[in-house]
Design an enzyme around this catalytic site. Structure first.
Site, PDB file in Angstrom:
ATOM      1  CD  GLU A   1      -1.303  -4.100  11.567  1.00 38.87           C
ATOM      2  OE1 GLU A   1      -0.208  -4.683  11.616  1.00 38.87           O
ATOM      3  OE2 GLU A   1      -1.823  -3.731  10.500  1.00 38.87           O
TER       4      GLU A   1
ATOM      5  CD  GLU B   1       9.437  -5.975   6.817  1.00 42.35           C
ATOM      6  OE1 GLU B   1       9.255  -4.859   6.255  1.00 42.35           O
ATOM      7  OE2 GLU B   1       9.183  -6.163   8.021  1.00 42.35           O
TER       8      GLU B   1
ATOM      9  CE  LYS C   1      -3.435   2.366   2.765  1.00 42.73           C
ATOM     10  NZ  LYS C   1      -4.276   2.370   3.936  1.00 42.73           N
TER      11      LYS C   1
ATOM     12  N   GLY D   1      -4.801  -1.604   5.236  1.00 45.08           N
ATOM     13  CA  GLY D   1      -4.036  -2.767   4.752  1.00 45.08           C
ATOM     14  C   GLY D   1      -4.681  -4.096   5.114  1.00 45.08           C
ATOM     15  NE  ARG D   2      -5.984  -3.347  11.309  1.00 44.09           N
ATOM     16  CZ  ARG D   2      -5.292  -2.227  11.342  1.00 44.09           C
ATOM     17  NH1 ARG D   2      -4.153  -2.119  10.665  1.00 44.09           N
ATOM     18  NH2 ARG D   2      -5.712  -1.175  12.041  1.00 44.09           N
TER      19      ARG D   2
ATOM     20  CG  HIS E   1      -4.537 -35.298  17.835  1.00 43.59           C
ATOM     21  ND1 HIS E   1      -4.712 -36.528  18.436  1.00 43.59           N
ATOM     22  CD2 HIS E   1      -5.607 -35.105  17.019  1.00 43.59           C
ATOM     23  CE1 HIS E   1      -5.839 -37.071  17.969  1.00 43.59           C
ATOM     24  NE2 HIS E   1      -6.400 -36.232  17.125  1.00 43.59           N
TER      25      HIS E   1
ATOM     26  CE  LYS F   1       6.155  -1.131   9.690  1.00 48.64           C
ATOM     27  NZ  LYS F   1       5.168  -0.475   8.833  1.00 48.64           N
TER      28      LYS F   1
HETATM   29  O1  LIG Z   1       1.184  -2.700   2.285  1.00 52.65           O
HETATM   30  P1  LIG Z   1       2.321  -2.107   3.024  1.00 52.65           P
HETATM   31  O2  LIG Z   1       2.287  -0.618   3.003  1.00 52.65           O
HETATM   32  O3  LIG Z   1       3.631  -2.638   2.509  1.00 52.65           O
HETATM   33  O4  LIG Z   1       2.204  -2.512   4.540  1.00 52.65           O
HETATM   34  C1  LIG Z   1       2.206  -3.838   4.957  1.00 52.65           C
HETATM   35  C2  LIG Z   1       1.717  -4.003   6.356  1.00 52.65           C
HETATM   36  O5  LIG Z   1       2.523  -3.274   7.252  1.00 52.65           O
HETATM   37  C3  LIG Z   1       1.731  -2.678   8.264  1.00 52.65           C
HETATM   38  O6  LIG Z   1       1.680  -1.313   8.022  1.00 52.65           O
HETATM   39  C4  LIG Z   1       2.323  -2.869   9.622  1.00 52.65           C
HETATM   40  O7  LIG Z   1       2.592  -4.181   9.910  1.00 52.65           O
HETATM   41  C5  LIG Z   1       0.366  -3.308   8.089  1.00 52.65           C
HETATM   42  O8  LIG Z   1      -0.663  -2.552   8.580  1.00 52.65           O
HETATM   43  C6  LIG Z   1       0.321  -3.511   6.626  1.00 52.65           C
HETATM   44  O9  LIG Z   1      -0.667  -4.421   6.290  1.00 52.65           O
END
Ligand SMILES: O=P(O)(O)OC[C@H]1O[C@](O)(CO)[C@@H](O)[C@@H]1O
Length: 547
Positions: free
Chosen positions: A353, A212, A206, A267-268, A384, A512
């Site tokens: 979150e 990452e 987003k 995002g979620r 189990h 972060k």
């Molecule tokens: O889509 P982006 O901006 O890479 O963010 C990924 C995720 O990182 C967060 O901002 C934090 O973990 C989430 O809310 C989001 O889903």
């Protein structure tokens, strides 16, 4: 607004909880032959049974009054109306717009967003058709065989969970792989299995700033260029999903290959948006539309059903009862459909979150619990592993059991065995087995009295452990859409009652920021001397020396 604890309904529920704590669920069932009918709801595609909770008619009335005093319905309408209810980020919360099939204008910030939602859906449809038909060619003229979706959190968990859940319906047109972790292990393993000539990468972020994702996307691009691709053919192999078009272009994605989303989609809650591209590619666009339709049906139910017959509202209220009035610290999600095996992980982000906060709308420290720890696993495997703890542990863990009337894949003799276990577990957790019954059972088996007395206490299940059961017709794109939307609205409702901002996530920022500072420290040779606490400093130095 007064704290929820000051609301008359909260105070009377607190008193009422003192009485109910003395009650036994099994006696509530014995007293009311219609308890199942009284405490279950038929929502779109899902039968929701909450009768195995320690509640009575009085509890439900109190909880519904709490929802009314908290103005849940007003807030719901404000969300659907496009108001900036995400105040800390000053944004509307409009993931529901992405699946709104009413045809009416959807106003956000004074503008009808339906045309842009439809434009991006068409954009997705075009790509999906072109890739799935084999028309979209890679740099050597071959069709695409593999999709690699690079993204994390909300840009990964939803598509991953849904494509797993619907895998029985997918054909062999494409294979979809996911890379989320910055641990090179994951991307290395995926890249080993795919061919640069026939792979399409989706960089899903987003913000397009997530470390990452950008690290993995750079690795993928380098691999692509080394594997025969070139700058001029990158656009045949890289598309992006983002609300930050500028950053995606800077990364090198052709503008026509950028699938837009908007800041009013959290995002979620974004799998309904262009973030759902891997779903549409893997399952086909019709299945994606069905997913949206199922969610829309649940949205209508949430907006239209009276609160007492409203599945998301009641799921939320029962959760509040267990968390705030009975004091249970965690909540388990236990799907009995193997295909829902990523559902608990997906819901962990969605719930925690959103509602893992400890200040209210005004920034004041909460004097009551917000979201419990959400965890879970496919139920039958859990039986189990950790069900011992659910049945006899010192903590009471309310749980949602999620199963289907029909299996996604029919294999003779399996589904009844699976469902028998699901039904048995909720019955066992509710009823338990007392010492007298244990004694009688052991005696009937011929065990001698002394031995019986030795083990009786260990075999007692105290029961009285609350569960919800969500019984779907079958996991299909449509029912899955409804299930996810059900939980989304549960999260919303609880956030309103707890008076917390459910749509920001500042709690993930500090780590972060610190990581961004530490990463360069790991790269140079010098010992870190004047930074960090003694533990962090020593760990960094140990790592640098040992690597
Ligand atoms: O889509 P982006 O901006 O890479 O963010 C990924 C995720 O990182 C967060 O901002 C934090 O973990 C989430 O809310 C989001 O889903």
């Amino acid at each position: 607004m007064a704290s929820p604890t000051q609301l008359p309904s909260w105070q009377s529920l607190a008193q009422h909880a003192d009485t109910l704590r003395q009650r036994e669920l099994k006696s509530l069932f014995a007293e009311d032959q219609s308890r199942f009918d009284n405490f279950s709801i038929r929502a779109p595609h899902i039968l929701f049974d909450y009768s195995k909770n320690l509640i009575t008619e009085e509890t439900r009335k109190g909880l519904l009054t709490l929802a009314e005093e908290s103005k849940v319905a007003d807030w719901r309408d404000r969300m659907f109306g496009g108001e900036h209810i995400n105040r800390t980020e000053d944004r509307a919360v409009m993931h529901v717009a992405l699946r709104d099939k009413s045809g009416k204008p959807i106003m956000v910030d004074g503008k009808d967003v339906r045309p842009q939602v439809e434009r991006e859906l068409n954009h997705m449809r075009e790509l999906v058709t072109s890739v799935r038909s084999g028309e979209w060619k890679g740099f050597s003229g071959k069709s695409i065989t593999d999709i690699v979706s690079i993204g994390i959190g909300g840009s990964n968990l939803g598509p991953l969970m849904v494509t797993e859940a619907l895998s029985a319906y997918s054909d062999d047109t494409l294979r979809t792989h996911y890379v989320s972790n910055v641990d090179g292990f994951q991307i290395a393993q995926v890249l080993e299995r795919v061919n640069p000539e026939t792979t399409l990468f989706i960089v899903a972020s987003k913000t397009f700033t997530t470390l990452e994702t950008i690290t993995n996307a750079n690795t993928a691009r380098a691999w692509f260029l080394k594997g025969g691709g070139s700058e001029s053919t990158t656009s045949q192999h890289f598309v992006a999903v983002s609300s930050n078009v500028k950053k995606a272009v800077e990364f090198g994605v052709a503008e026509k290959n950028i699938f837009e989303m908007w800041d009013w989609v959290g995002g979620r809650f974004s799998l309904w948006s262009t973030i759902g591209l891997p779903i549409a590619l893997q399952q086909g666009f019709d299945a994606f539309e069905e997913l949206l339709q199922g969610a829309y049906e649940m949205d209508r139910h949430f907006c239209e059903a009276p609160l007492a017959e409203n599945a998301p509202v009641m799921l939320a209220l029962v959760g509040i009862w267990n968390r705030n009035f009975l004091g249970y610290p965690s909540h388990a999600l236990l799907p009995y459909d193997q295909c829902l095996h990523r559902f608990p992980a997906y819901m962990q982000q969605a719930e925690m979150e959103s509602n893992g906060k400890s200040v209210n709308w005004e920034g004041e420290t909460l004097t009551y619990g917000s979201v419990p720890l959400i965890w879970g696993e496919v139920g039958i495997n859990g039986q189990h592993a950790f069900y011992q703890f659910l049945h006899q542990g010192t903590d009471i863990i309310p749980a949602d059991f999620i199963g289907s009337v029909k299996p996604t894949i029919e294999v003779e003799g399996h589904h009844d065995a699976l469902m028998a276990n699901m039904f048995a577990q909720t019955e066992a957790l509710m009823k338990g087995i007392d010492a007298d019954q244990v004694r009688a059972d052991l005696k009937a088996k011929g065990m001698d009295e002394a031995r019986i007395e030795e083990i009786v206490a260990h075999k007692v299940h105290r029961g009285n452990r609350p569960t919800n059961t969500l019984l779907m017709d079958k996991v299909t794109p449509r029912s899955l859409g409804a299930l996810i939307a059900l939980y989304e609205h549960k999260i919303f409702t609880q956030g309103i009652i707890w008076q917390i901002h459910s749509f920001d996530q500042w709690g993930v920022e500090l780590g972060k920021v610190l990581a961004a500072g530490i990463q360069p420290e790991l790269a140079d040779g010098a010992e870190v001397s004047d930074k960090h606490d003694a533990s962090t400093r020593s760990l960094i130095n140990y790592y640098k020396q040992a690597k």
